[in-house]
Design a protein around this motif. Structure first.
Motif, PDB file in Angstrom:
ATOM      1  N   MET A  68      -3.333 -13.088   8.001  1.00 58.59           N
ATOM      2  CA  MET A  68      -4.171 -11.922   8.126  1.00 58.59           C
ATOM      3  C   MET A  68      -4.883 -11.705   6.789  1.00 58.59           C
ATOM      4  N   ALA A  69      -6.077 -11.271   6.859  1.00 61.80           N
ATOM      5  CA  ALA A  69      -6.875 -11.009   5.663  1.00 61.80           C
ATOM      6  C   ALA A  69      -6.366  -9.750   4.962  1.00 61.80           C
ATOM      7  N   ARG A  70      -6.818  -9.563   3.744  1.00 62.85           N
ATOM      8  CA  ARG A  70      -6.469  -8.369   2.977  1.00 62.85           C
ATOM      9  C   ARG A  70      -7.761  -7.761   2.443  1.00 62.85           C
ATOM     10  N   TYR A  71      -7.902  -6.476   2.647  1.00 65.27           N
ATOM     11  CA  TYR A  71      -9.055  -5.743   2.142  1.00 65.27           C
ATOM     12  C   TYR A  71      -8.618  -4.882   0.966  1.00 65.27           C
ATOM     13  N   ILE A  72      -9.433  -4.866  -0.072  1.00 64.71           N
ATOM     14  CA  ILE A  72      -9.189  -3.971  -1.196  1.00 64.71           C
ATOM     15  C   ILE A  72     -10.246  -2.883  -1.134  1.00 64.71           C
ATOM     16  N   THR A  73      -9.782  -1.665  -0.903  1.00 62.59           N
ATOM     17  CA  THR A  73     -10.660  -0.508  -0.831  1.00 62.59           C
ATOM     18  C   THR A  73     -10.594   0.221  -2.165  1.00 62.59           C
ATOM     19  N   GLU A 111      -7.217   2.275  -5.888  1.00 62.07           N
ATOM     20  CA  GLU A 111      -7.408   1.170  -4.940  1.00 62.07           C
ATOM     21  C   GLU A 111      -6.329   1.222  -3.873  1.00 62.07           C
ATOM     22  N   GLN A 112      -6.677   0.697  -2.711  1.00 60.87           N
ATOM     23  CA  GLN A 112      -5.729   0.568  -1.613  1.00 60.87           C
ATOM     24  C   GLN A 112      -5.863  -0.841  -1.057  1.00 60.87           C
ATOM     25  N   HIS A 113      -4.763  -1.549  -0.918  1.00 62.25           N
ATOM     26  CA  HIS A 113      -4.755  -2.905  -0.359  1.00 62.25           C
ATOM     27  C   HIS A 113      -4.311  -2.794   1.092  1.00 62.25           C
ATOM     28  N   ILE A 114      -5.174  -3.265   2.007  1.00 64.93           N
ATOM     29  CA  ILE A 114      -4.924  -3.095   3.437  1.00 64.93           C
ATOM     30  C   ILE A 114      -4.962  -4.448   4.129  1.00 64.93           C
ATOM     31  N   PRO A 115      -3.845  -4.879   4.739  1.00 69.52           N
ATOM     32  CA  PRO A 115      -3.875  -6.106   5.530  1.00 69.52           C
ATOM     33  C   PRO A 115      -4.501  -5.803   6.899  1.00 69.52           C
ATOM     34  N   ALA A 116      -5.585  -6.493   7.233  1.00 76.76           N
ATOM     35  CA  ALA A 116      -6.287  -6.261   8.496  1.00 76.76           C
ATOM     36  C   ALA A 116      -7.172  -7.463   8.803  1.00 76.76           C
ATOM     37  N   GLU A 117      -7.581  -7.586  10.041  1.00 81.99           N
ATOM     38  CA  GLU A 117      -8.496  -8.657  10.445  1.00 81.99           C
ATOM     39  C   GLU A 117      -9.949  -8.220  10.360  1.00 81.99           C
ATOM     40  N   LYS A 118     -10.215  -6.967  10.722  1.00 81.53           N
ATOM     41  CA  LYS A 118     -11.591  -6.470  10.742  1.00 81.53           C
ATOM     42  C   LYS A 118     -11.621  -5.022  10.287  1.00 81.53           C
ATOM     43  N   VAL A 119     -12.784  -4.614   9.789  1.00 83.07           N
ATOM     44  CA  VAL A 119     -13.011  -3.221   9.426  1.00 83.07           C
ATOM     45  C   VAL A 119     -14.412  -2.830   9.888  1.00 83.07           C
ATOM     46  N   SER A 149     -16.775   9.666  13.533  1.00 87.29           N
ATOM     47  CA  SER A 149     -15.694  10.400  12.864  1.00 87.29           C
ATOM     48  C   SER A 149     -15.736  10.242  11.341  1.00 87.29           C
ATOM     49  N   ASP A 150     -16.785   9.587  10.826  1.00 89.08           N
ATOM     50  CA  ASP A 150     -17.019   9.447   9.384  1.00 89.08           C
ATOM     51  C   ASP A 150     -15.830   8.811   8.653  1.00 89.08           C
ATOM     52  N   GLN A 151     -15.349   7.666   9.208  1.00 89.22           N
ATOM     53  CA  GLN A 151     -14.242   6.953   8.581  1.00 89.22           C
ATOM     54  C   GLN A 151     -14.339   5.455   8.840  1.00 89.22           C
ATOM     55  N   TYR A 152     -13.705   4.687   7.960  1.00 89.16           N
ATOM     56  CA  TYR A 152     -13.577   3.248   8.161  1.00 89.16           C
ATOM     57  C   TYR A 152     -12.301   3.002   8.947  1.00 89.16           C
ATOM     58  N   VAL A 153     -12.375   2.115   9.926  1.00 88.55           N
ATOM     59  CA  VAL A 153     -11.227   1.797  10.774  1.00 88.55           C
ATOM     60  C   VAL A 153     -10.879   0.328  10.570  1.00 88.55           C
ATOM     61  N   PHE A 154      -9.623   0.062  10.226  1.00 86.94           N
ATOM     62  CA  PHE A 154      -9.133  -1.289   9.999  1.00 86.94           C
ATOM     63  C   PHE A 154      -8.280  -1.708  11.196  1.00 86.94           C
ATOM     64  N   HIS A 155      -8.548  -2.913  11.723  1.00 83.38           N
ATOM     65  CA  HIS A 155      -7.839  -3.414  12.898  1.00 83.38           C
ATOM     66  C   HIS A 155      -7.094  -4.702  12.589  1.00 83.38           C
ATOM     67  N   MET A 166     -10.638 -10.022   0.807  1.00 81.60           N
ATOM     68  CA  MET A 166     -10.120 -11.085  -0.041  1.00 81.60           C
ATOM     69  C   MET A 166      -9.895 -12.330   0.814  1.00 81.60           C
ATOM     70  N   PRO A 167     -10.111 -13.501   0.258  1.00 83.54           N
ATOM     71  CA  PRO A 167      -9.893 -14.725   1.022  1.00 83.54           C
ATOM     72  C   PRO A 167      -8.429 -14.866   1.395  1.00 83.54           C
ATOM     73  N   GLU A 168      -8.210 -15.395   2.582  1.00 83.88           N
ATOM     74  CA  GLU A 168      -6.846 -15.623   3.032  1.00 83.88           C
ATOM     75  C   GLU A 168      -6.267 -16.812   2.278  1.00 83.88           C
ATOM     76  N   PRO A 169      -4.997 -16.717   1.887  1.00 86.28           N
ATOM     77  CA  PRO A 169      -4.401 -17.873   1.214  1.00 86.28           C
ATOM     78  C   PRO A 169      -4.312 -19.035   2.185  1.00 86.28           C
TER      79      PRO A 169
END
Length: 65
Positions: A1-6, A13-21, A27-33, A54-57
């Motif tokens: 699974m990919a990791r997003y750094i917000t 910063e917040q590190h979020i493991p997700a496939e898509k955002v 609702s004025d928000q980002y949704v991570f799936h 971030m690139p997947e290892p």
């Protein structure tokens, strides 16, 4: 699974493991799936400086000799 750094405008910063955002403008928000389309995190649109995927290892390969 990919990791997003917000990164937020306050420097945190917040590190979020997700496939898509995506940005849900209703609702004025980002949704991570995840890969099953389940919501794994929410982040308010206001105050977000950047979201970087971030690139997947790479998976280790078997070594034969």
């Amino acid at each position: 699974m990919a990791r997003y750094i917000t990164t937020y405008t306050d420097g945190s910063e917040q590190h979020i493991p997700a496939e898509k955002v995506y940005c849900d403008t209703d609702s004025d928000q980002y949704v991570f799936h995840d890969s099953d389309h389940n919501t794994v995190a929410l982040a308010p649109c206001r105050g977000v400086l950047s979201i970087v995927r971030m690139p997947e290892p790479s998976q280790p390969e078997a070594v034969t000799s």
